[in-house]
Design a protein around this motif. Structure first.
Motif, PDB file in Angstrom:
ATOM      1  N   THR A  78       0.837  -1.201   0.000  1.00 19.06           N
ATOM      2  CA  THR A  78       0.000   0.000   0.000  1.00 19.06           C
ATOM      3  C   THR A  78       0.875   1.255   0.000  1.00 19.06           C
ATOM      4  N   ALA A  79       1.949   1.176  -0.753  1.00 17.40           N
ATOM      5  CA  ALA A  79       2.873   2.314  -0.831  1.00 17.40           C
ATOM      6  C   ALA A  79       2.176   3.528  -1.423  1.00 17.40           C
ATOM      7  N   LYS A  80       2.653   4.708  -1.033  1.00 14.92           N
ATOM      8  CA  LYS A  80       2.081   5.943  -1.578  1.00 14.92           C
ATOM      9  C   LYS A  80       2.305   6.025  -3.083  1.00 14.92           C
ATOM     10  N   GLU A  81       3.457   5.531  -3.525  1.00 14.72           N
ATOM     11  CA  GLU A  81       3.763   5.517  -4.953  1.00 14.72           C
ATOM     12  C   GLU A  81       3.766   4.069  -5.430  1.00 14.72           C
ATOM     13  N   LYS A  82       2.800   3.717  -6.245  1.00  9.00           N
ATOM     14  CA  LYS A  82       2.773   2.355  -6.776  1.00  9.00           C
ATOM     15  C   LYS A  82       2.154   2.363  -8.167  1.00  9.00           C
ATOM     16  N   THR A  83       2.371   1.265  -8.866  1.00  3.32           N
ATOM     17  CA  THR A  83       1.829   1.129 -10.210  1.00  3.32           C
ATOM     18  C   THR A  83       0.691   0.118 -10.194  1.00  3.32           C
ATOM     19  N   SER A  84       0.205  -0.261 -11.368  1.00  2.00           N
ATOM     20  CA  SER A  84      -1.067  -0.987 -11.490  1.00  2.00           C
ATOM     21  C   SER A  84      -0.924  -2.478 -11.197  1.00  2.00           C
ATOM     22  N   VAL A  85      -0.522  -2.780  -9.972  1.00  5.12           N
ATOM     23  CA  VAL A  85      -0.395  -4.148  -9.463  1.00  5.12           C
ATOM     24  C   VAL A  85      -1.106  -4.216  -8.122  1.00  5.12           C
ATOM     25  N   ILE A  86      -1.965  -5.228  -7.957  1.00  8.96           N
ATOM     26  CA  ILE A  86      -2.639  -5.429  -6.677  1.00  8.96           C
ATOM     27  C   ILE A  86      -2.398  -6.868  -6.240  1.00  8.96           C
ATOM     28  N   SER A  87      -1.665  -7.033  -5.130  1.00  9.09           N
ATOM     29  CA  SER A  87      -1.456  -8.340  -4.517  1.00  9.09           C
ATOM     30  C   SER A  87      -2.380  -8.453  -3.313  1.00  9.09           C
ATOM     31  N   PHE A  88      -3.104  -9.566  -3.237  1.00 14.57           N
ATOM     32  CA  PHE A  88      -4.110  -9.650  -2.175  1.00 14.57           C
ATOM     33  C   PHE A  88      -4.378 -11.101  -1.795  1.00 14.57           C
ATOM     34  N   ASN A  89      -5.003 -11.258  -0.643  1.00 13.12           N
ATOM     35  CA  ASN A  89      -5.571 -12.523  -0.196  1.00 13.12           C
ATOM     36  C   ASN A  89      -6.951 -12.248   0.379  1.00 13.12           C
ATOM     37  N   VAL A  90      -7.754 -13.301   0.483  1.00 13.32           N
ATOM     38  CA  VAL A  90      -9.076 -13.170   1.096  1.00 13.32           C
ATOM     39  C   VAL A  90      -9.180 -14.170   2.234  1.00 13.32           C
ATOM     40  N   GLY A  91      -9.237 -13.653   3.466  1.00 15.22           N
ATOM     41  CA  GLY A  91      -9.349 -14.505   4.641  1.00 15.22           C
ATOM     42  C   GLY A  91      -8.245 -15.544   4.689  1.00 15.22           C
ATOM     43  N   ASN A  92      -8.628 -16.757   5.007  1.00 14.17           N
ATOM     44  CA  ASN A  92      -7.666 -17.855   5.077  1.00 14.17           C
ATOM     45  C   ASN A  92      -7.696 -18.746   3.836  1.00 14.17           C
ATOM     46  N   ILE A  93      -8.339 -18.267   2.777  1.00 12.57           N
ATOM     47  CA  ILE A  93      -8.426 -19.057   1.540  1.00 12.57           C
ATOM     48  C   ILE A  93      -7.075 -19.043   0.843  1.00 12.57           C
ATOM     49  N   HIS A  94      -6.625 -20.217   0.413  1.00 10.27           N
ATOM     50  CA  HIS A  94      -5.323 -20.292  -0.257  1.00 10.27           C
ATOM     51  C   HIS A  94      -5.412 -19.592  -1.609  1.00 10.27           C
TER      52      HIS A  94
END
Length: 412
Positions: A333-349
């Motif tokens: 969640t850097a102030k300066e970032k490009t169009s990449v979103i890395s994420f997880n949802v809960g404990n789902i692999h």
């Protein structure tokens, strides 16, 4: 990218028509391609250049006197000049063709073996791809130099105060990516280069993830080495470039021996060719180099300012939509970032979500993204990564969000 930018007259539907693969289906669904950080797609204009090469003037270069060889040589060297101008290198011979970013990094790491000794120090960052970690570990093992790491914070930003603390008279090399492939963080490479040069350390910047989104000026940056891959920039796989300042490229010994990189050969002694050929042993990827130049032509015709502005809109739009999903956490969640979103949802692999999304025609990446130390920092096995390019749309993001919600419901 600045959140204040807004795109003007960006005709994404017209651009999408340039990419044949975007018309196909996957598992009976229209393809939504959100794996651009791994490789971008190739427009018809670049495909046509590849077909034209193999159809009309396929030949080995530099050594032939016949017409096809001369035509191929001219096109290949003109592409080198395009690359030089795109990155604003001072000389065309400062552009070394490689097989990609990893090759360029390994070239520099191996060539530096004769310049380092025990007690010297090499600095990398905590945000690096494995390709910008392992070669330096191998270099330190060969030379006795010590590897040190710039730490990161929970937002996915490098801690520059710690970098300053690491720098000293023993620091010989600093290596950092321009943009993190795993998190999308845009690193402050201008400050890093300036601070490293203050202790007379050389700097290599991994530009694999930055070059699709911005247009680096290597002279303005005053960077010593810069590397990238064509396949991230709408070009073919198997080709890339290493920029190096002339004084450094003259100082470093060749990485590989063979044809093309020699001036004179006898069984008693070999002398090396001038730049850039000193580092380009063997028959090169001629077609790849020519297509690399064509890909830069294509992207420059659209304009990198327009690309950056539009992609920033996609990033903001997707981020806002995704944060509405219960249990979803974004890493980076850097102030300066490009169009990449890395994420997880809960404990789902992440793999389970990625597999279901693939069944719905959505291509994205799951795992540690060849950045395992980042995942270890967050104490997670990996993430789901959605990465956008200028040919993606908000409508695709809407479809992705609906599919993601469905996948989460199925796996909860």
């Amino acid at each position: 990218m600045s959140t204040t930018q807004k795109h003007i007259d960006f005709h994404v539907e017209a651009i999408r028509k340039d990419f044949p693969i975007l018309n196909r289906e996957v598992n009976g669904k229209p393809l939504i391609y959100f794996d651009n950080a791994a490789t971008s797609q190739t427009p018809q204009q670049v495909i046509d250049v590849i077909v034209d090469y193999y159809s009309n003037y396929n030949a080995n270069i530099h050594r032939g006197v016949h017409a096809l060889s001369q035509e191929a040589t001219d096109a290949y060297e003109q592409a080198r000049i395009k690359i030089q101008k795109h990155f604003n290198a001072k000389h065309a011979h400062e552009i070394i063709y490689t097989s990609g970013t990893t090759h360029g990094i390994n070239l520099v790491a191996n060539s530096f073996s004769s310049l380092l000794k025990k007690g010297d120090e090499v600095i990398v960052s905590a945000l690096e791809h494995h390709s910008n970690i392992v070669p330096w570990q191998m270099l330190c093992e060969r030379t006795g130099a010590t590897l040190k790491v710039i730490p990161m914070n929970t937002d996915g930003e490098l801690i520059l105060s710690e970098f300053e603390r690491l720098l000293n008279a023993n620091t010989k090399l600093v290596f950092v990516n321009h943009i993190s492939n795993a998190l999308g963080t845009i690193n402050p490479i201008e400050a890093i280069i300036e601070k490293a040069h203050a202790v007379n350390a050389a700097v290599l910047v991994d530009g694999a993830q930055s070059c699709p989104h911005i247009r680096p000026d290597v002279q303005a940056l005053d960077v010593d080495f810069y590397v990238c891959s064509a396949h991230k920039i709408c070009g073919p796989t198997g080709v890339g470039m290493l920029y190096g300042k002339e004084e450094w490229l003259k100082k470093l010994p060749p990485y590989q021996g063979g044809g093309e990189m020699i001036a004179e050969v006898s069984f008693e002694k070999t002398t090396y060719a001038d730049l850039p050929h000193k580092f380009e042993a063997g028959t090169p990827n001629v077609c790849g180099g020519i297509a690399f130049g064509a890909a830069l032509d294509y992207m420059n015709a659209i304009g990198f300012d327009a690309i950056a502005s539009y992609e920033n809109e996609l990033l903001e739009y997707a981020t806002n939509q995704m944060l509405q999903i219960d249990g979803l956490k974004i890493y980076g969640t850097a102030k300066e970032k490009t169009s990449v979103i890395s994420f997880n949802v809960g404990n789902i692999h992440p793999y389970d979500i990625g597999t279901i999304l693939d069944k719905m025609g959505i291509a994205l990446r799951t795992g540690h993204h060849c950045a395992q130390p980042i995942m270890d920092f967050y104490q997670i096995p990996g993430t789901i990564r959605a990465s956008f390019m200028f040919y993606n749309t908000k409508e695709e993001i809407d479809t992705f969000i609906a599919a993601l919600k469905k996948a989460v419901m199925m796996l909860s």
